[in-house]
Design a protein around this motif. Sequence first.
Motif, PDB file in Angstrom:
ATOM      1  N   MET A  70       0.805  -1.223   0.000  1.00  0.00           N
ATOM      2  CA  MET A  70       0.000   0.000   0.000  1.00  0.00           C
ATOM      3  C   MET A  70       0.836   1.271   0.000  1.00  0.00           C
ATOM      4  O   MET A  70       0.334   2.347  -0.337  1.00  0.00           O
ATOM      5  N   GLN A  71       2.103   1.174   0.380  1.00  0.00           N
ATOM      6  CA  GLN A  71       2.912   2.377   0.545  1.00  0.00           C
ATOM      7  C   GLN A  71       2.915   3.288  -0.695  1.00  0.00           C
ATOM      8  O   GLN A  71       2.744   4.508  -0.558  1.00  0.00           O
ATOM      9  N   PRO A  72       3.063   2.760  -1.924  1.00  0.00           N
ATOM     10  CA  PRO A  72       3.092   3.652  -3.087  1.00  0.00           C
ATOM     11  C   PRO A  72       1.782   4.407  -3.329  1.00  0.00           C
ATOM     12  O   PRO A  72       1.779   5.409  -4.041  1.00  0.00           O
ATOM     13  N   SER A  73       0.670   3.950  -2.753  1.00  0.00           N
ATOM     14  CA  SER A  73      -0.626   4.605  -2.972  1.00  0.00           C
ATOM     15  C   SER A  73      -0.904   5.737  -1.990  1.00  0.00           C
ATOM     16  O   SER A  73      -1.876   6.479  -2.174  1.00  0.00           O
ATOM     17  N   LEU A  74      -0.061   5.887  -0.985  1.00  0.00           N
ATOM     18  CA  LEU A  74      -0.377   6.844   0.081  1.00  0.00           C
ATOM     19  C   LEU A  74      -0.335   8.290  -0.389  1.00  0.00           C
ATOM     20  O   LEU A  74      -1.195   9.099  -0.018  1.00  0.00           O
ATOM     21  N   SER A  75       0.637   8.641  -1.204  1.00  0.00           N
ATOM     22  CA  SER A  75       0.725  10.026  -1.681  1.00  0.00           C
ATOM     23  C   SER A  75      -0.451  10.365  -2.586  1.00  0.00           C
ATOM     24  O   SER A  75      -1.079  11.424  -2.448  1.00  0.00           O
ATOM     25  N   ALA A  76      -0.767   9.452  -3.513  1.00  0.00           N
ATOM     26  CA  ALA A  76      -1.882   9.704  -4.428  1.00  0.00           C
ATOM     27  C   ALA A  76      -3.203   9.767  -3.677  1.00  0.00           C
ATOM     28  O   ALA A  76      -4.068  10.603  -3.981  1.00  0.00           O
ATOM     29  N   GLY A  77      -3.383   8.902  -2.688  1.00  0.00           N
ATOM     30  CA  GLY A  77      -4.606   8.931  -1.900  1.00  0.00           C
ATOM     31  C   GLY A  77      -4.743  10.232  -1.127  1.00  0.00           C
ATOM     32  O   GLY A  77      -5.824  10.828  -1.074  1.00  0.00           O
ATOM     33  N   SER A  78      -3.640  10.692  -0.542  1.00  0.00           N
ATOM     34  CA  SER A  78      -3.671  11.955   0.195  1.00  0.00           C
ATOM     35  C   SER A  78      -4.006  13.124  -0.713  1.00  0.00           C
ATOM     36  O   SER A  78      -4.748  14.039  -0.327  1.00  0.00           O
ATOM     37  N   ALA A  79      -3.464  13.105  -1.919  1.00  0.00           N
ATOM     38  CA  ALA A  79      -3.682  14.210  -2.854  1.00  0.00           C
ATOM     39  C   ALA A  79      -5.142  14.337  -3.261  1.00  0.00           C
ATOM     40  O   ALA A  79      -5.588  15.416  -3.669  1.00  0.00           O
ATOM     41  N   LEU A  80      -5.908  13.252  -3.156  1.00  0.00           N
ATOM     42  CA  LEU A  80      -7.315  13.276  -3.552  1.00  0.00           C
ATOM     43  C   LEU A  80      -8.219  13.879  -2.483  1.00  0.00           C
ATOM     44  O   LEU A  80      -9.395  14.126  -2.744  1.00  0.00           O
ATOM     45  N   ILE A  81      -7.697  14.100  -1.286  1.00  0.00           N
ATOM     46  CA  ILE A  81      -8.515  14.658  -0.211  1.00  0.00           C
ATOM     47  C   ILE A  81      -8.451  16.183  -0.287  1.00  0.00           C
ATOM     48  O   ILE A  81      -7.433  16.787   0.039  1.00  0.00           O
ATOM     49  N   LEU A  82      -9.528  16.801  -0.751  1.00  0.00           N
ATOM     50  CA  LEU A  82      -9.595  18.258  -0.895  1.00  0.00           C
ATOM     51  C   LEU A  82      -8.309  18.796  -1.530  1.00  0.00           C
ATOM     52  O   LEU A  82      -7.516  19.476  -0.875  1.00  0.00           O
ATOM     53  N   PRO A  83      -8.076  18.486  -2.810  1.00  0.00           N
ATOM     54  CA  PRO A  83      -6.822  18.883  -3.470  1.00  0.00           C
ATOM     55  C   PRO A  83      -6.509  20.361  -3.292  1.00  0.00           C
ATOM     56  O   PRO A  83      -7.385  21.221  -3.399  1.00  0.00           O
ATOM     57  N   ASP A  84      -5.247  20.619  -2.997  1.00  0.00           N
ATOM     58  CA  ASP A  84      -4.704  21.984  -2.864  1.00  0.00           C
ATOM     59  C   ASP A  84      -5.286  22.757  -1.681  1.00  0.00           C
ATOM     60  O   ASP A  84      -5.085  23.967  -1.586  1.00  0.00           O
ATOM     61  N   GLU A  85      -5.980  22.067  -0.785  1.00  0.00           N
ATOM     62  CA  GLU A  85      -6.499  22.725   0.419  1.00  0.00           C
ATOM     63  C   GLU A  85      -5.847  22.107   1.650  1.00  0.00           C
ATOM     64  O   GLU A  85      -5.622  20.894   1.702  1.00  0.00           O
ATOM     65  N   PRO A  86      -5.553  22.924   2.669  1.00  0.00           N
ATOM     66  CA  PRO A  86      -4.909  22.395   3.874  1.00  0.00           C
ATOM     67  C   PRO A  86      -5.868  21.578   4.725  1.00  0.00           C
ATOM     68  O   PRO A  86      -7.080  21.807   4.713  1.00  0.00           O
ATOM     69  N   LEU A  87      -5.305  20.653   5.461  1.00  0.00           N
ATOM     70  CA  LEU A  87      -6.053  19.844   6.426  1.00  0.00           C
ATOM     71  C   LEU A  87      -5.443  20.066   7.806  1.00  0.00           C
ATOM     72  O   LEU A  87      -4.317  20.549   7.927  1.00  0.00           O
ATOM     73  N   ASP A  88      -6.182  19.700   8.842  1.00  0.00           N
ATOM     74  CA  ASP A  88      -5.674  19.814  10.208  1.00  0.00           C
ATOM     75  C   ASP A  88      -5.025  18.528  10.695  1.00  0.00           C
ATOM     76  O   ASP A  88      -4.242  18.546  11.651  1.00  0.00           O
ATOM     77  N   ALA A  89      -5.347  17.418  10.046  1.00  0.00           N
ATOM     78  CA  ALA A  89      -4.728  16.133  10.354  1.00  0.00           C
ATOM     79  C   ALA A  89      -5.083  15.166   9.231  1.00  0.00           C
ATOM     80  O   ALA A  89      -6.123  15.298   8.588  1.00  0.00           O
ATOM     81  N   VAL A  90      -4.204  14.195   9.017  1.00  0.00           N
ATOM     82  CA  VAL A  90      -4.487  13.091   8.097  1.00  0.00           C
ATOM     83  C   VAL A  90      -4.199  11.796   8.834  1.00  0.00           C
ATOM     84  O   VAL A  90      -3.117  11.627   9.411  1.00  0.00           O
ATOM     85  N   CYS A  91      -5.152  10.883   8.837  1.00  0.00           N
ATOM     86  CA  CYS A  91      -4.969   9.574   9.466  1.00  0.00           C
ATOM     87  C   CYS A  91      -4.932   8.489   8.398  1.00  0.00           C
ATOM     88  O   CYS A  91      -5.836   8.399   7.565  1.00  0.00           O
ATOM     89  N   TYR A  92      -3.880   7.682   8.423  1.00  0.00           N
ATOM     90  CA  TYR A  92      -3.820   6.487   7.581  1.00  0.00           C
ATOM     91  C   TYR A  92      -4.367   5.341   8.410  1.00  0.00           C
ATOM     92  O   TYR A  92      -3.747   4.903   9.381  1.00  0.00           O
ATOM     93  N   SER A  93      -5.527   4.841   8.040  1.00  0.00           N
ATOM     94  CA  SER A  93      -6.266   3.940   8.920  1.00  0.00           C
ATOM     95  C   SER A  93      -5.951   2.469   8.662  1.00  0.00           C
ATOM     96  O   SER A  93      -6.804   1.701   8.231  1.00  0.00           O
TER      97      SER A  93
END
Length: 258
Positions: A70-93
């Motif tokens: 799963m490691q190679p998918s983590l960056s792409a998955g993160s990028a899909l969460i509100l692209p170009d907008e900041p988050l307060d936390a990201v949890c890899y579940s």
Amino acid sequence: MKPLPEIRLETTRPALDKRPLEKRVGLIALATDHTSEVDFRRMVASERIGVYVARIPYANPTTPENLRKMQPSLSAGSALILPDEPLDAVCYSCTSASVVIGDAEIEAAIQAAKPGIPVVTPPMAGMRGLNALGTQRVSILTPYTVETSQPMAAYFAAHGFDIQSFTCLGFEDDREMARITPVSLVELARKAMHPQADALFVSCTALRAALAVPGMEEAIGRPVVTSNQASAWNCLRLCGDDTPRPEFGRLMTKPLAA
């Protein structure tokens, strides 16, 4: 056919809030996960905090080799969460994948898409939760095989915890793990708890263990920390929400240590 009405463009621009919701938590879930999103909606989401989910590919069985994929998918998955907008936390579940891949590697992969955003993994949150409760001697319960449980034992031992007992259930499919009843988990917690342990850590984001925390704590008479409960607690505290939630266990009454 009746003629369509003239479409009028309103020239007064409405007021805009800075954000639709004050705080944002990103959740990276496995494609097969039945539980994390539901638990985060229950424990984290509110009129103030939004939970935004991306799913990444995962294929059973739950082995260290498959988890590492799963490691190679983590960056792409993160990028899909509100692209170009900041988050307060990201949890890899995923607890087991986090100990196999490594917290630092997961943080680097997520922050490649979301620079500077605090990253939470379930074992990291579990460790922080046990520290917040002032516990060092622990029992651990997982649904995994012995092979997949071994890195989990090594992770907590490496972070200074004295593992009094470690029990695993031998499941290989996370979809079956999600079907274990919360009532069964209470009895399993009773069996897994060592008399000299200060707390019980129940691993796996697929388990519906957060629902069972009150029953488990009553059964063993000591604090219980679970993957989703701890991750939710950690994300809430990162969002500045320190509201005690005892209905989700003793941990949910504690602050996040500095």
